[in-house]
Write a protein that holds these residues in place. Structure first.
Motif, PDB file in Angstrom:
ATOM      1  N   TRP A 286     -11.256  -1.647   3.102  1.00  0.00           N
ATOM      2  CA  TRP A 286     -10.774  -0.001   2.913  1.00  0.00           C
ATOM      3  C   TRP A 286      -9.981  -0.143   2.065  1.00  0.00           C
ATOM      4  O   TRP A 286     -10.865   0.899   0.858  1.00  0.00           O
ATOM      5  CB  TRP A 286     -10.763   0.462   4.287  1.00  0.00           C
ATOM      6  N   LEU A 287      -9.103  -0.193   1.825  1.00  0.00           N
ATOM      7  CA  LEU A 287      -8.871  -0.484   0.074  1.00  0.00           C
ATOM      8  C   LEU A 287      -9.829  -0.892  -1.441  1.00  0.00           C
ATOM      9  O   LEU A 287      -9.242  -0.148  -2.073  1.00  0.00           O
ATOM     10  CB  LEU A 287      -7.386  -1.543   0.170  1.00  0.00           C
ATOM     11  N   TYR A 288      -9.789  -2.016  -0.799  1.00  0.00           N
ATOM     12  CA  TYR A 288     -11.294  -2.358  -2.107  1.00  0.00           C
ATOM     13  C   TYR A 288     -12.328  -1.478  -2.582  1.00  0.00           C
ATOM     14  O   TYR A 288     -13.159  -1.020  -3.486  1.00  0.00           O
ATOM     15  CB  TYR A 288     -11.441  -4.116  -1.686  1.00  0.00           C
ATOM     16  N   ASN A 289     -12.804  -1.015  -1.392  1.00  0.00           N
ATOM     17  CA  ASN A 289     -13.402   0.272  -1.136  1.00  0.00           C
ATOM     18  C   ASN A 289     -13.050   1.746  -1.511  1.00  0.00           C
ATOM     19  O   ASN A 289     -14.012   2.988  -1.235  1.00  0.00           O
ATOM     20  CB  ASN A 289     -15.378   0.326  -0.578  1.00  0.00           C
ATOM     21  N   HIS A 290     -11.748   2.608  -1.548  1.00  0.00           N
ATOM     22  CA  HIS A 290     -11.746   3.550  -1.701  1.00  0.00           C
ATOM     23  C   HIS A 290     -11.984   4.138  -2.398  1.00  0.00           C
ATOM     24  O   HIS A 290     -12.426   3.584  -3.847  1.00  0.00           O
ATOM     25  CB  HIS A 290      -9.559   3.270  -1.652  1.00  0.00           C
TER      26      HIS A 290
ATOM     27  N   THR B 131     -10.369   6.586  -4.346  1.00  0.00           N
ATOM     28  CA  THR B 131     -10.218   6.350  -6.017  1.00  0.00           C
ATOM     29  C   THR B 131      -8.804   5.665  -6.899  1.00  0.00           C
ATOM     30  O   THR B 131      -9.487   5.115  -7.728  1.00  0.00           O
ATOM     31  CB  THR B 131      -8.850   7.803  -5.233  1.00  0.00           C
ATOM     32  N   TYR B 132      -9.045   4.754  -5.756  1.00  0.00           N
ATOM     33  CA  TYR B 132      -8.569   3.495  -5.578  1.00  0.00           C
ATOM     34  C   TYR B 132      -9.426   2.428  -5.930  1.00  0.00           C
ATOM     35  O   TYR B 132      -8.651   1.345  -6.969  1.00  0.00           O
ATOM     36  CB  TYR B 132      -7.430   2.953  -5.473  1.00  0.00           C
ATOM     37  N   GLY B 133     -10.192   1.705  -5.486  1.00  0.00           N
ATOM     38  CA  GLY B 133     -11.315   1.289  -5.544  1.00  0.00           C
ATOM     39  C   GLY B 133     -11.478   0.667  -6.362  1.00  0.00           C
ATOM     40  O   GLY B 133     -11.852  -0.791  -7.141  1.00  0.00           O
TER      41      GLY B 133
ATOM     42  N   THR C   6       0.940  -1.079   0.298  1.00  0.00           N
ATOM     43  CA  THR C   6       0.005  -0.161   0.649  1.00  0.00           C
ATOM     44  C   THR C   6       0.444   1.206  -0.017  1.00  0.00           C
ATOM     45  O   THR C   6       0.471   1.972  -0.928  1.00  0.00           O
ATOM     46  CB  THR C   6      -0.957   0.121   0.855  1.00  0.00           C
TER      47      THR C   6
END
Length: 130
Positions: free
Chosen positions: A53-57, A59-61, A18
């Motif tokens: 959190w990352l999967y639904n970010h 910008t990046y999700g 990350t």
């Protein structure tokens, strides 16, 4: 290695990936999404909270979800990847004294990576949810 030890190892890999992905977001020569793909994978094996959190970010999700569901690589990412690899190989060849066999090996490896990336779909299937 115990299951707890593996979880810690995957969690550490997720954190490092990350961090590298976020660094890549500001440095033009470093990729972002490949590191975040590794991070999501590592977090899926260690921390559901960080994975979500990352999967639904915001910008990046969407990019991570498109890769996860459809193995999509957007056209701009394809272009940047091939240009960066070609540029890196060119600069390495011009400004270093690396043996020719190493340059050829790197070119073959980069060519295989480029072929893989260029053969991925550019867009999700019509009507697909991201």
């Amino acid at each position: 290695m115990t299951d707890k030890g593996k979880r810690y190892l995957f969690f550490a890999l997720g954190l490092v990936s990350t961090g590298l992905g976020f660094v890549g977001a500001v440095l033009p020569i470093m990729p972002t999404v490949p590191f975040l793909i590794v991070a999501v994978w590592a977090f899926s094996r260690s921390s559901q909270r960080f994975h979500d959190w990352l999967y639904n970010h915001p910008t990046y999700g969407p990019t991570l979800r498109r890769w996860d569901k459809y193995r999509v690589v957007p056209p701009v990412a394809k272009v940047w990847t091939v240009v960066a690899m070609a540029g890196g190989l060119t600069l390495t060849t011009i400004f270093t004294t690396i043996p020719m066999w190493a340059v050829v090996g790197a070119a073959i490896g980069m060519g295989l990576v480029a072929a893989y990336i260029l053969t991925r779909p550019s867009y999700p299937p019509p009507g697909a949810e991201v």
